[in-house]
Design a protein around this motif. Structure first.
Motif: not given
Length: 168
Positions: A79-100
């Motif tokens: 479960s912790a691994l799944g949460i970590t994967i979500y966190g990586l996706i979130y970081t790439a999309i939200h912080d990277g793509l959306v907020h550049q």
């Protein structure tokens, strides 16, 4: 755990995190946690935001889940691994793509464009009241979000920025 159980646990944790992230964003970050989240909604030139403290808190919980899971529960570890994967996706999309924060890419079509539009509409309100699109990986149709913002503005439950509200 069997391989199918591991896969289901990891994917289930990723899906659960989108629901949890929506809830935490709407009721914690735009509620009692606004003191940390506010600077994420205000212009600044800082590399870090107080809002990043949420990642430290949530990340610390996941580290504890990995540690406890290693000794006590395979389910907790996966479960912790799944949460970590979500966190990586979130970081790439939200912080990277959306907020550049990491790279400059402006999507022209498809899912990525819809995510960016939905999040920009989330940032269209002033303050913590009202707002739309509190999730991170699932975004409703921008036209529906604009209609929601228009209704909130007309009802007086949200203050919409002039530049964002032009198309409402």
């Amino acid at each position: 755990m069997s391989t199918p159980a591991i896969i289901l646990t990891v994917l289930g944790a990723v899906a659960f995190m989108e629901v949890f992230a929506w809830w935490a964003h709407k009721y914690v970050m735009h509620g009692w946690g606004w003191g940390w989240h506010r600077d994420h909604h205000e212009p600044h030139d800082n590399a870090l935001e107080k809002n990043d403290l949420f990642a430290v808190v949530f990340g610390s919980i996941v580290v504890a889940m990995f540690a406890i899971g290693y000794y006590v529960s395979d389910f907790l570890w996966w479960s912790a691994l799944g949460i970590t994967i979500y966190g990586l996706i979130y970081t790439a999309i939200h912080d990277g793509l959306v907020h550049q924060r990491y790279f400059r890419v402006v999507p022209k079509r498809g899912y990525a464009k819809r995510l960016v539009q939905a999040h920009k509409l989330h940032h269209a309100t002033v303050g913590k009241e009202g707002g739309v699109s509190f999730g991170f990986l699932w975004a409703r149709d921008p036209a529906a979000l604009k209609a929601d913002l228009r209704r909130q503005r007309e009802a007086g439950t949200a203050v919409v920025r002039d530049s964002a509200g032009a198309g409402l």
